[in-house]
Design a protein around this motif. Structure first.
Motif, short mmCIF file in Angstrom:
data_model
loop_
_atom_site.label_atom_id
_atom_site.label_comp_id
_atom_site.label_asym_id
_atom_site.label_seq_id
_atom_site.Cartn_x
_atom_site.Cartn_y
_atom_site.Cartn_z
N SER A 29 0.87 -1.18 0.00
CA SER A 29 0.00 0.00 0.00
C SER A 29 0.90 1.22 0.00
CB SER A 29 -0.93 0.01 1.22
OG SER A 29 -0.19 -0.01 2.42
N VAL A 30 0.32 2.39 -0.26
CA VAL A 30 1.11 3.62 -0.32
C VAL A 30 1.30 4.16 1.09
CG1 VAL A 30 1.21 5.98 -1.19
CG2 VAL A 30 0.27 4.16 -2.63
N PRO A 31 2.53 4.32 1.55
CA PRO A 31 2.75 4.93 2.86
C PRO A 31 2.56 6.44 2.79
CG PRO A 31 4.85 4.50 1.81
CD PRO A 31 3.79 3.96 0.88
N ASN A 83 0.76 22.90 -1.16
CA ASN A 83 1.53 23.55 -2.23
C ASN A 83 2.96 23.82 -1.81
OD1 ASN A 83 -0.56 23.59 -4.05
ND2 ASN A 83 -1.07 25.75 -3.77
N ARG A 84 3.16 24.19 -0.55
CA ARG A 84 4.52 24.50 -0.13
C ARG A 84 5.40 23.25 -0.11
NH1 ARG A 84 5.41 27.28 5.44
NH2 ARG A 84 3.71 28.58 4.67
N VAL A 85 4.82 22.10 0.17
CA VAL A 85 5.59 20.86 0.14
C VAL A 85 6.10 20.59 -1.28
CG1 VAL A 85 5.53 18.37 0.51
CG2 VAL A 85 4.38 19.89 2.12
N HIS A 86 5.22 20.79 -2.26
CA HIS A 86 5.66 20.64 -3.66
C HIS A 86 6.82 21.60 -3.95
CE1 HIS A 86 2.77 18.00 -5.84
NE2 HIS A 86 1.98 18.28 -4.81
N ARG A 87 6.71 22.83 -3.48
CA ARG A 87 7.77 23.82 -3.72
C ARG A 87 9.05 23.45 -2.98
NH1 ARG A 87 7.02 27.84 -7.73
NH2 ARG A 87 4.89 27.34 -8.38
N PHE A 111 5.39 12.21 -4.70
CA PHE A 111 4.04 12.72 -4.94
C PHE A 111 3.00 11.89 -4.20
CE2 PHE A 111 0.03 12.42 -7.20
CZ PHE A 111 -0.30 13.73 -7.51
N TRP A 112 3.12 10.57 -4.29
CA TRP A 112 2.11 9.68 -3.72
C TRP A 112 2.16 9.67 -2.20
CZ3 TRP A 112 -1.08 8.65 -7.49
CH2 TRP A 112 -0.58 8.60 -8.80
N LEU A 113 3.35 9.70 -1.62
CA LEU A 113 3.48 9.74 -0.17
C LEU A 113 2.96 11.05 0.39
CD1 LEU A 113 5.59 7.57 -1.23
CD2 LEU A 113 6.84 8.00 0.89
N HIS A 114 3.20 12.13 -0.34
CA HIS A 114 2.69 13.44 0.03
C HIS A 114 1.17 13.44 -0.01
CE1 HIS A 114 1.91 17.64 0.22
NE2 HIS A 114 1.98 17.91 -1.07
N HIS A 115 0.59 12.93 -1.09
CA HIS A 115 -0.85 12.96 -1.23
C HIS A 115 -1.55 11.94 -0.33
CE1 HIS A 115 -2.09 16.09 -4.01
NE2 HIS A 115 -0.87 15.99 -4.49
N ALA A 116 -0.86 10.89 0.05
CA ALA A 116 -1.44 9.99 1.06
C ALA A 116 -1.60 10.73 2.38
CB ALA A 116 -0.57 8.75 1.22
#
Length: 288
Positions: free
Chosen positions: A83-85, A201-205, A222-227
């Motif tokens: 699964s995605v952590p 958004n700041r995490v992406h930056r 990307f996936w861990l961030h969005h989880a």
């Protein structure tokens, strides 16, 4: 039976290896690049015409929940135990903590061209070539903290400003919405520097490189961030019992957002499912 998404810092060595192996196999099969293409296609800004579903709109959270589920299903076709952590960026904040270890996502890009040189997704290993993007280049890029224009990861206090808002979203239902949980979490702010980019958004930056813009899916983080973003929606729901996705009804003709955002019971492209159908996930997965 529901499966579990774990904090990335709690993964065992075997779980780390299985997650990485499944990601690389989905990439090898060509499925991964389809996810990149989809996110680029649905990254529609306020200034563009037509319907917005993935960003700068109320459906930001249900759209990415469904998107994440599709990737997770692809991983589980490779290994049913994967699964995605999630990466809690309010706790794991250094450039050498999880998930930036050599056995997970690798580290920062080198100074000269921001190319990631460590970990299983480094271009040199030949298993993670960038094929879909908005710029040229076949290697994964990162630039932690933007050293020429320093930016920091969001704090628990900054995140709390979103979680405490009892309303899901407010008009005008876009990047300029000043009230509502959705945009406070998605993070379209005002001004310059950190003030312009909040929370998600700041995490992406902060990660930089490929995490900037529509092709951000090219970076596995990307996936861990969005989880974690998905988990935060879950926490918000638990705190504000009874609060629902808004708008409940489509903006009326004459409204600037008419046919530009998805209401609770309208179908959400490209799946044809409604945001309301994505409000609960406990039968599919849970968070540890």
């Amino acid at each position: 039976m529901a499966y579990t998404r774990k904090d990335v810092s709690k993964l065992t060595g075997a779980e780390r290896r299985r997650f990485v192996a499944a990601m690389l196999e989905v990439k090898r099969r060509g499925e991964y690049d389809e996810f990149v293409r989809m996110h680029i296609e649905y990254y529609v800004a306020d200034g563009d015409g037509g319907l917005r579903t993935a960003h700068m709109a109320p459906s930001f959270l249900p759209w990415h929940r469904r998107f994440l589920l599709d990737l997770e299903r692809a991983l589980r076709r490779v290994d049913s135990g994967v699964s995605v952590p999630y990466w809690d960026w309010t706790r794991h904040r250094t450039t050498t903590s999880v998930p930036w270890t050599n056995d997970l996502l690798g580290g920062n890009g080198r100074r000269s061209d921001r190319q990631v040189m460590t970990g299983p997704f480094a271009y040199a290993h030949g298993k993670w070539t960038i094929r879909e993007g908005v710029t040229d280049g076949e290697f994964l890029r990162r630039e932690f903290g933007r050293p020429l224009d320093r930016i920091e990861l969001p704090t628990k206090k900054e995140l709390e400003s979103a979680l405490k808002d009892p309303v899901y979203d407010t008009a005008p239902w876009n990047s300029t919405s000043t009230g509502g949980f959705r945009n406070k979490l998605e993070g379209w702010g005002h001004g310059s520097g950190s003030a312009a980019w909040r929370n998600h958004n700041r995490v992406h930056r902060w990660v930089g490189g490929h995490m900037l813009g529509g092709a951000s899916v090219n970076d596995p983080v990307f996936w861990l961030h969005h989880a974690f973003v998905d988990l935060l929606w879950d926490r918000w729901q638990q705190r504000h019992r009874g609060a629902r996705y808004l708008p409940a009804r489509p903006p009326a003709p004459g409204d600037s957002q008419h046919r530009r955002v998805v209401a609770r019971h309208e179908k959400m492209p490209p799946w044809g499912e409604t945001p309301g159908a994505q409000e609960h996930h406990s039968r599919i997965y849970r968070y540890a």
